[in-house]
Design an enzyme around this catalytic site. Sequence first.
Site, PDB file in Angstrom:
ATOM      1  N   HIS A  45     -23.693  49.482  10.969  1.00  0.00           N
ATOM      2  CA  HIS A  45     -24.814  48.545  10.888  1.00  0.00           C
ATOM      3  C   HIS A  45     -24.269  47.140  10.717  1.00  0.00           C
ATOM      4  O   HIS A  45     -23.341  46.924   9.928  1.00  0.00           O
ATOM      5  CB  HIS A  45     -25.692  48.867   9.666  1.00  0.00           C
ATOM      6  CG  HIS A  45     -26.869  49.710  10.008  1.00  0.00           C
ATOM      7  ND1 HIS A  45     -27.127  50.941   9.423  1.00  0.00           N
ATOM      8  CD2 HIS A  45     -27.883  49.506  10.882  1.00  0.00           C
ATOM      9  CE1 HIS A  45     -28.246  51.443   9.936  1.00  0.00           C
ATOM     10  NE2 HIS A  45     -28.724  50.593  10.816  1.00  0.00           N
ATOM     11  N   CYS A  94     -31.387  54.035  14.766  1.00  0.00           N
ATOM     12  CA  CYS A  94     -29.969  54.023  14.386  1.00  0.00           C
ATOM     13  C   CYS A  94     -29.542  55.401  13.898  1.00  0.00           C
ATOM     14  O   CYS A  94     -28.533  55.962  14.346  1.00  0.00           O
ATOM     15  CB  CYS A  94     -29.729  52.992  13.289  1.00  0.00           C
ATOM     16  SG  CYS A  94     -29.904  51.292  13.879  1.00  0.00           S
ATOM     17  N   GLU A 101     -21.657  53.862   8.367  1.00  0.00           N
ATOM     18  CA  GLU A 101     -22.540  54.967   7.987  1.00  0.00           C
ATOM     19  C   GLU A 101     -21.761  56.286   8.027  1.00  0.00           C
ATOM     20  O   GLU A 101     -21.130  56.611   9.021  1.00  0.00           O
ATOM     21  CB  GLU A 101     -23.738  55.035   8.946  1.00  0.00           C
ATOM     22  CG  GLU A 101     -24.630  53.804   8.909  1.00  0.00           C
ATOM     23  CD  GLU A 101     -25.407  53.639   7.605  1.00  0.00           C
ATOM     24  OE1 GLU A 101     -25.452  54.607   6.806  1.00  0.00           O
ATOM     25  OE2 GLU A 101     -25.965  52.540   7.380  1.00  0.00           O
TER      26      GLU A 101
END
Length: 211
Positions: free
Chosen positions: A170, A151, A85
């Site tokens: 992730h 998250c 991410e």
Amino acid sequence: MGNGKRTVVVTGFGPFGEHTVNASWVAVKELQKLGLGPDVELHVHEVPVEYQTVKSMVPLLWEQYRPQLVVHVGVSGVATTVTLEKCGHNHGYKRLDNSSFCPDSQCCVEGGPECIDSIIDMDAICKRVTNLGLGVSLSVSVSQDAGRYLCDYIYYTSLHLSQGRSAFLHVPPLGKPYSGEDLGRALRAILLEMLELLPQDQDTNHCEHAH
């Protein structure tokens, strides 16, 4: 290069919803078994899926360990790759956590910027790890949307505290298609690349270009 060991903190999440075993924590425990080599002191922590716990726990981790890097790992039911991410988001936290709570403001840091990017070049990490060929048909991809749940929330919290010196990964649920061991190996490869690319001296912000 730097003297002494580098300190890395890695977190995974506990169970929530249909994820009675959270692949992120399984992956982090596998990473802990493998370690990051003699020059890296690795600390791992399991984080409950609760906004208020994240808000209090993340600053404590930064304070306690003074790490060069913090990497948070979470599970995504829709992920089929290990996903790097790029950024965390401040607003849009409407989903209730494990204690049926969500922030009144639906935001992470009142008055904070909408997005904070990691100082780590996730595209470069993705390329480097893909080129390694991990011996498992493990693919790595990059995303700019960590999902506006715990998250994204933990990532933004960490990025805000560390001026971008954090990462978020992730992982898919276990067996879809990777085992915990596969994920542990993938995390290890990714973190070693991150440490390679991370500016060595965290006290100076002015010289962070590759020479």
